[in-house]
Write an enzyme that holds these catalytic residues in place. Structure first.
Site: not given
Ligand code: LMR
Length: 396
Positions: A130, A211, A213, A246
């Site tokens: 991410w 993690d 999420a 989420k």
């Molecule tokens: C994403 O990856 O789009 C989400 O987790 C929102 C964010 O805060 O980046």
């Protein structure tokens, strides 16, 4: 003083969200930021959340401070949600939880804790990971390295390369793992592969930093928590950052938690005292509202059941969209195999097109995705999938 500062480019994910909002085209499709959308393209307040919120407001007598670790009942409820009601480690007093400002806040608290414990710690993250993991974790002064993970050829995980990389790490290296719904690729480890990763983590004495999420948005609340549950049962130490953004749809309420598994109850007390101090020096205490809502839901069997069924609906919708997308892409672009999208889980997949093609989709077709071709599958609708598939066929 401020003239010394350069203007920074927008955040890659949040910048795309702003660009989409500014586009006046009526056919525009937002596959950017990871928020769930229903069949009308809305991100509604869950019914269980609305009812939980009403309960909170009617019971609330004060807005006075809650406490440095946040809402303790919420923290305990989150431990049970993450680890399962009867997890053996819960009786050992080895887990400590601090309420956090969303999953991001939890991740940062964990990184600050690692730096306090060992400033030369290196966190190893998947390739790719991410986008915000990098500034969040390195912002705490921790070094980040990468292990091999995604296989663009198969849309799955390069498990052998991952395992052999982890098997060369020194003791106490920290391995960042996505519990489920890998962001940005959607490629998850299966139960047998989690076992293998756990084996290497044990053998090399690594510290897992999990993690989570998207609990409940991949295969189910229990299935998605396989790694934290198994790792907590068999390891002395672990960090688990969880988010309610989420699965409870609480995005803007910034609700999450950090669980830390410790070798002994004494260590656990020391760790919690450090976490509370870290939080105090950054923002003092977390916001209450979202955590109070989650706690109200998880303390009430009827509200929990209603939340679980709304979560099931979200998950089923995403998995249906995955199937429909593959079917439409197969029709529109028969020369290319997109079947991996159906095998992946959660909101995201890499479409596997070039950044030039991504740009064309944005400027010519008003379809917004990340430059690396990450799409938020939950941003599609049955009506927009054929338009999307045709647009992809045009740029291929
Ligand atoms: C994403 O990856 O789009 C989400 O987790 C929102 C964010 O805060 O980046």
């Amino acid at each position: 003083m401020f003239e010394r500062l350069d203007k920074l480019p927008p955040d890659p994910i949040l910048g795309l969200m702003a660009a989409f909002r500014a586009d006046a085209d009526t056919q525009k499709v937002d596959l950017g930021v990871g928020v769930y959308r229903n069949e009308h393209g809305e991100t509604p307040v869950l019914d269980a959340v609305r009812r939980g919120e009403q309960a909170v407001l009617s019971r609330q007598k004060t807005k006075s401070y809650v406490g440095p670790a946040g809402n303790l009942e919420f923290n305990q409820a989150m431990e049970r949600l993450t680890l399962g009601d009867d997890h053996p480690v819960l009786a050992t007093q080895r887990v400590r939880t601090i309420q956090a400002t969303g999953g991001c806040g939890a991740l940062r608290l964990g990184a600050e804790l690692l730096r306090a414990a060992a400033p030369d710690t290196i966190i190893y993250a998947s390739t790719p990971t991410w986008a915000n993991h990098v500034p969040l974790l390195t912002g705490a002064g921790i070094k980040l390295e990468r292990y091999p993970y995604y296989d663009p050829e198969t849309g799955g995980v390069q498990i052998d390369a991952m395992l052999s990389y982890l098997d060369r790490l020194p003791p106490r290296a920290v391995v960042l793992l996505h519990a489920s719904c890998h962001n940005p690729t959607g490629a998850d480890l299966n139960p047998a592969q989690w076992r293998e990763v756990l084996g290497v983590v044990k053998k090399r004495e690594l510290i897992p930093y999990i993690d989570m999420a998207y609990q409940g948005l991949g295969d189910g609340v229990v299935e998605d928590a396989l790694a934290p549950r198994q790792f907590a049962a068999e390891l002395p130490e672990a960090l688990i950052a969880v988010s309610c953004s989420k699965n409870f749809g609480l995005y803007r309420e910034r609700t999450g938690a950090l669980h830390v598994l410790n070798p002994t109850p004494v260590t656990a007390e020391a760790v919690l005292s450090q976490l509370v101090r870290i939080a105090r020096t950054i923002y003092s205490m977390p916001p209450d509202h979202g955590a109070a809502i989650v706690q109200a839901i998880l303390a009430d069997a009827a509200l929990t059941a209603s939340w679980r069924s709304e979560l099931d609906e979200m998950r089923n919708r995403i998995n249906t969209l995955r199937r429909e997308t593959v079917a439409q892409l197969a029709k529109a672009c028969p020369q290319r195999d997109f079947s991996f999208i159906e095998r992946q889980r959660g909101m995201f997949s890499y479409l596997g097109v070039t950044s030039e093609q991504v740009k064309k989709l944005r400027t010519q077709q008003h379809i917004y995705m990340m430059d690396d071709s990450r799409v938020n599958i939950a941003g599609l609708r049955s009506e927009t999938i054929p338009y999307f598939a045709k647009a992809v066929a045009q740029v291929l």
